[in-house]
Design a protein around this motif. Structure first.
Motif, PDB file in Angstrom:
ATOM      1  N   ALA A 109       0.871  -1.181   0.000  1.00  0.00           N
ATOM      2  CA  ALA A 109       0.000   0.000   0.000  1.00  0.00           C
ATOM      3  C   ALA A 109       0.900   1.220   0.000  1.00  0.00           C
ATOM      4  N   ASP A 110       0.350   2.381  -0.274  1.00  0.00           N
ATOM      5  CA  ASP A 110       1.148   3.601  -0.172  1.00  0.00           C
ATOM      6  C   ASP A 110       1.745   3.656   1.229  1.00  0.00           C
ATOM      7  N   SER A 111       3.068   3.789   1.316  1.00  0.00           N
ATOM      8  CA  SER A 111       3.748   3.652   2.605  1.00  0.00           C
ATOM      9  C   SER A 111       4.755   4.767   2.831  1.00  0.00           C
ATOM     10  N   ARG A 112       4.895   5.124   4.096  1.00  0.00           N
ATOM     11  CA  ARG A 112       5.905   6.095   4.526  1.00  0.00           C
ATOM     12  C   ARG A 112       6.899   5.365   5.406  1.00  0.00           C
ATOM     13  N   ILE A 113       8.192   5.505   5.109  1.00  0.00           N
ATOM     14  CA  ILE A 113       9.223   4.811   5.874  1.00  0.00           C
ATOM     15  C   ILE A 113      10.338   5.779   6.255  1.00  0.00           C
ATOM     16  N   MET A 114      11.086   5.395   7.287  1.00  0.00           N
ATOM     17  CA  MET A 114      12.338   6.053   7.646  1.00  0.00           C
ATOM     18  C   MET A 114      13.416   4.975   7.643  1.00  0.00           C
ATOM     19  N   ILE A 115      14.554   5.275   7.052  1.00  0.00           N
ATOM     20  CA  ILE A 115      15.676   4.345   7.030  1.00  0.00           C
ATOM     21  C   ILE A 115      16.858   5.051   7.691  1.00  0.00           C
ATOM     22  N   CYS A 116      17.523   4.366   8.627  1.00  0.00           N
ATOM     23  CA  CYS A 116      18.605   5.017   9.355  1.00  0.00           C
ATOM     24  C   CYS A 116      19.729   4.023   9.628  1.00  0.00           C
ATOM     25  N   GLY A 117      20.886   4.570   9.997  1.00  0.00           N
ATOM     26  CA  GLY A 117      22.013   3.718  10.353  1.00  0.00           C
ATOM     27  C   GLY A 117      23.336   4.435  10.193  1.00  0.00           C
ATOM     28  N   GLY A 118      24.390   3.635  10.082  1.00  0.00           N
ATOM     29  CA  GLY A 118      25.732   4.174   9.955  1.00  0.00           C
ATOM     30  C   GLY A 118      26.732   3.236  10.595  1.00  0.00           C
ATOM     31  N   ALA A 119      27.890   3.780  10.961  1.00  0.00           N
ATOM     32  CA  ALA A 119      28.944   2.984  11.589  1.00  0.00           C
ATOM     33  C   ALA A 119      28.670   2.834  13.083  1.00  0.00           C
ATOM     34  N   PRO A 120      28.899   1.641  13.645  1.00  0.00           N
ATOM     35  CA  PRO A 120      28.712   1.467  15.088  1.00  0.00           C
ATOM     36  C   PRO A 120      29.731   2.281  15.875  1.00  0.00           C
ATOM     37  N   LEU A 121      29.315   2.752  17.058  1.00  0.00           N
ATOM     38  CA  LEU A 121      30.179   3.585  17.895  1.00  0.00           C
ATOM     39  C   LEU A 121      30.682   2.857  19.132  1.00  0.00           C
ATOM     40  N   GLY A 122      30.155   1.681  19.424  1.00  0.00           N
ATOM     41  CA  GLY A 122      30.524   0.995  20.656  1.00  0.00           C
ATOM     42  C   GLY A 122      29.517   1.254  21.751  1.00  0.00           C
ATOM     43  N   GLU A 123      29.800   0.762  22.937  1.00  0.00           N
ATOM     44  CA  GLU A 123      28.854   0.834  24.052  1.00  0.00           C
ATOM     45  C   GLU A 123      28.621   2.276  24.503  1.00  0.00           C
TER      46      GLU A 123
END
Length: 298
Positions: free
Chosen positions: A233-247
């Protein structure tokens, strides 16, 4: 579940008095995706005339706050002198660094007329070498953010780099953050180059490699995978991420690489409130504000 998906996180709804917030990160089984350590969906909510959002001044350290709206408006005021209103399609990036306080309130025109509110707020953890930087603020208008089409879907790049596009907000570590609008029948691979990635379904109906997501679900993608995103169906999304930074340690509005830094920030906010936010202290009061959120007990 396919091997391309590590985990599906269902957002937890919280009623803040006529205004619902759906929290996705941090989750019990996943604290961060790349540098993203906090992910909240605000609304949707309809405010009657005279009503609105009033988040009193509160502190942050060790992170950057990211505000992005689909509908409505928010007035941001902070201790470095920024007083601005964000509107749909724009982005506010506030680097807390060593310490900053800010408020978020519905602007007067929208409060008087009544308004619809809908958006996403995230926190991005800062690298250890930047977590005590001076506070700073950046704003980019909708016309400044890369807006492009890919395989029939429309995307706006809010932060970082993705699919050959670069957003204007200054970053501290590899990152990306996208708003996507997918018409029904859209199919495209999530082949963004970053190590850690997640897809959040805001509204609509979609699958990721055949796994159905409900609105409010976030699918965390396995490193190196390029799963197929399909909109039923017509959808709205957000995509996110990147390099891990650690704890990272997190307490209330504070993020840090050590518990000692958290404790120092707690003590500083407590003392600032007790002594009237004196000039020269770690935390000040935004101009025009005379109330604040106290440090939580316990």
């Amino acid at each position: 579940m396919t091997t391309s998906i590590e985990l599906v996180i269902s957002g937890r709804a919280r009623d803040l008095g006529g205004f619902e917030v759906r929290r996705v990160l941090p989750a019990p089984k996943r604290r961060l995706v790349g540098p993203f350590i906090f992910f909240d969906q605000m609304g949707p909510a309809q405010f009657e005339p005279g009503k609105g959002i009033d988040v009193r001044p509160h502190p942050h350290i060790g992170l950057a706050t990211v505000t992005y709206l689909f509908d409505g408006a928010l007035r941001h005021r902070d201790t470095i002198g920024i007083d601005t209103v964000i509107r749909p399609g724009e982005v506010n990036w506030m680097t807390a660094g060593y310490g900053v306080a800010h408020s978020e309130r519905t602007p007067s025109p929208e409060r008087e007329d009544g308004h619809y509110m809908y958006g996403i707020q995230t926190w991005v953890a800062l690298p250890e070498e930047n977590e005590e930087d001076e506070a700073r603020f950046q704003h980019a208008g909708a016309d400044e953010l890369p807006d492009f089409e890919r395989d029939g879907a429309r995307f706006r790049l809010i932060l970082g780099t993705a699919w050959g596009h670069v957003a204007p907000i200054r970053q501290y570590s590899p990152i990306f953050y996208l708003h996507g609008e997918l018409p029904a029948g859209t199919n495209l691979p999530l082949d963004i180059e970053h190590e850690e990635r997640a897809v959040y379904l805001v509204q609509g109906a979609m699958t990721v490699d055949g796994v159905a997501l409900q609105p409010g679900d976030m699918a965390v993608i396995a490193a190196g995978a390029a799963p197929e995103m399909a909109a039923q169906a017509d959808s709205r999304i957000m995509i996110c991420g990147g390099a891990p930074l650690g704890e990272r340690h997190i307490y209330w509005n504070f993020v840090a690489t050590s518990k000692d830094k958290i404790e120092a920030a707690k003590a500083a906010w407590q003392q600032a409130g007790e002594t009237g936010f004196p000039a020269g202290g770690r935390f000040l009061m935004p101009e025009g504000e005379d109330e604040f959120i106290p440090l939580p007990e316990g």
